[in-house]
Design an enzyme around this catalytic site. Sequence first.
Site, PDB file in Angstrom:
ATOM      1  N   ASN A 101      -2.470   4.470  -3.209  1.00  0.00           N
ATOM      2  CA  ASN A 101      -3.280   5.283  -2.297  1.00  0.00           C
ATOM      3  C   ASN A 101      -2.635   6.635  -1.982  1.00  0.00           C
ATOM      4  O   ASN A 101      -3.314   7.564  -1.573  1.00  0.00           O
ATOM      5  CB  ASN A 101      -3.464   4.442  -1.015  1.00  0.00           C
ATOM      6  CG  ASN A 101      -4.037   5.219   0.140  1.00  0.00           C
ATOM      7  OD1 ASN A 101      -5.232   5.485   0.187  1.00  0.00           O
ATOM      8  ND2 ASN A 101      -3.180   5.591   1.098  1.00  0.00           N
ATOM      9  N   LYS A 156       3.839  -0.094 -12.672  1.00  0.00           N
ATOM     10  CA  LYS A 156       4.826  -0.700 -13.575  1.00  0.00           C
ATOM     11  C   LYS A 156       5.718  -1.694 -12.819  1.00  0.00           C
ATOM     12  O   LYS A 156       5.844  -2.858 -13.211  1.00  0.00           O
ATOM     13  CB  LYS A 156       5.673   0.432 -14.188  1.00  0.00           C
ATOM     14  CG  LYS A 156       6.914   0.016 -14.911  1.00  0.00           C
ATOM     15  CD  LYS A 156       7.639   1.230 -15.494  1.00  0.00           C
ATOM     16  CE  LYS A 156       9.078   1.278 -15.066  1.00  0.00           C
ATOM     17  NZ  LYS A 156       9.867   2.321 -15.720  1.00  0.00           N
ATOM     18  N   LYS A 180      -7.335  12.816  -9.774  1.00  0.00           N
ATOM     19  CA  LYS A 180      -8.360  11.796  -9.491  1.00  0.00           C
ATOM     20  C   LYS A 180      -9.065  11.324 -10.759  1.00  0.00           C
ATOM     21  O   LYS A 180      -9.421  10.157 -10.878  1.00  0.00           O
ATOM     22  CB  LYS A 180      -9.349  12.308  -8.439  1.00  0.00           C
ATOM     23  CG  LYS A 180      -8.699  12.529  -7.063  1.00  0.00           C
ATOM     24  CD  LYS A 180      -7.909  11.308  -6.608  1.00  0.00           C
ATOM     25  CE  LYS A 180      -7.270  11.456  -5.259  1.00  0.00           C
ATOM     26  NZ  LYS A 180      -6.432  10.293  -4.882  1.00  0.00           N
ATOM     27  N   ASP A 231       9.912   7.263  -1.120  1.00  0.00           N
ATOM     28  CA  ASP A 231       9.289   8.347  -1.870  1.00  0.00           C
ATOM     29  C   ASP A 231       8.882   7.743  -3.219  1.00  0.00           C
ATOM     30  O   ASP A 231       9.749   7.408  -4.039  1.00  0.00           O
ATOM     31  CB  ASP A 231      10.301   9.486  -2.043  1.00  0.00           C
ATOM     32  CG  ASP A 231       9.749  10.635  -2.877  1.00  0.00           C
ATOM     33  OD1 ASP A 231       8.682  10.476  -3.488  1.00  0.00           O
ATOM     34  OD2 ASP A 231      10.417  11.686  -2.925  1.00  0.00           O
ATOM     35  N   ILE A 278       0.858  -1.193   0.000  1.00  0.00           N
ATOM     36  CA  ILE A 278       0.000   0.000   0.000  1.00  0.00           C
ATOM     37  C   ILE A 278       0.888   1.235   0.000  1.00  0.00           C
ATOM     38  O   ILE A 278       1.727   1.395   0.898  1.00  0.00           O
ATOM     39  CB  ILE A 278      -0.922   0.058   1.245  1.00  0.00           C
ATOM     40  CG1 ILE A 278      -1.712  -1.245   1.406  1.00  0.00           C
ATOM     41  CG2 ILE A 278      -1.864   1.258   1.166  1.00  0.00           C
ATOM     42  CD1 ILE A 278      -2.624  -1.262   2.644  1.00  0.00           C
TER      43      ILE A 278
END
Length: 276
Positions: free
Chosen positions: A97, A139, A191, A69, A16
């Site tokens: 997320n 990817k 978004k 990062d 996540i």
Amino acid sequence: MNVSNLFDLKNNLVVITGGAGLLGKQHTEALIEANAEVVILDICKTALSDLKEYFFLEYQKEILTLEVDITKEEQILKAKELIFDKYNKYPNILINNAAIDPKFEKNSKVNKSRLENFELNQWNLEISVGLSGAMLCSKIFGIEMAKNSRGVILNIASDLGVIAPDQRLYKQDGLSDEEQNVKPVTYSVIKHGIIGLTKYIATYWADKGVRCNAFAPGGVFNNHPDEFLEKVTNLIPMKRMANVGEYKSSILFLCSDASSYMNGATLNMDGGRSVW
Ligand SMILES: NC(=O)c1ccc[n+]([C@@H]2O[C@H](COP(=O)([O-])OP(=O)(O)OC[C@H]3O[C@@H](n4cnc5c(N)ncnc54)[C@H](O)[C@@H]3O)[C@@H](O)[C@H]2O)c1
């Protein structure tokens, strides 16, 4: 098969991004409660250590948290190898997320949230996390899913990935038009863009057993001021914002075999806001 077994994530390894934030913790709870192993990538070291401690205390679970990062490809590649070293396999589920929730200086003469004043470096920064980071993680982790003929990529969009922001929500009395804060243009673009990325991946790797969907949640109540709350709830047919744990079941559905024939879709869960 009993339908409840479809929600079991035993032997699934999930990564996540931005998992140390408000909703990332909820996604992690949902997946751990369904027996998955979860790895969190986040840029915020202190939030990662708080999260690790929380899952150790509340769930007796040692989760792998990595300071990464996601705008830096080499850092994601390194994380992928660290994950392999620990679990002897690559993740078969990825949740994109991470996002930046930009804060603009209040009382500044020039309101930088507004399109007229929006700075290119702010645009580039937010796009680099919300879109480029999601593409890079898709990817880098997706390659392994496709090789393995098994995978799910879930992109976290927003109700504002489906509708435009209603700028009246952010209006404050006593300020001129130029001084009013707005929801920045980047939020809409990122978004909506992540829904485009979802459709692209959903068709790109469908024949390799990799599904990709987007989740478009409405705003979560997080001690917002009363005035904002009243305005926003007037835009929501159910007349309330989401509770913080209310998306856990959707995340589980979208990551598990319970959604095995869902691909390229966007699941809206916003109290009906986007249908008004
Ligand atoms: N909270 C809401 O009401 C809401 C509503 C709709 C959609 N969303 C979306 O859900 C997702 C999670 O939202 P949240 O409320 O938990 O946000 P949050 O700000 O609490 O968490 C985002 C996390 O991303 C991390 N992050 C930022 N830049 C990063 C980078 N370069 N690399 C790695 N990690 C990075 C942050 O450190 C933070 O922990 C976001 O995509 C957000 O847009 C949230």
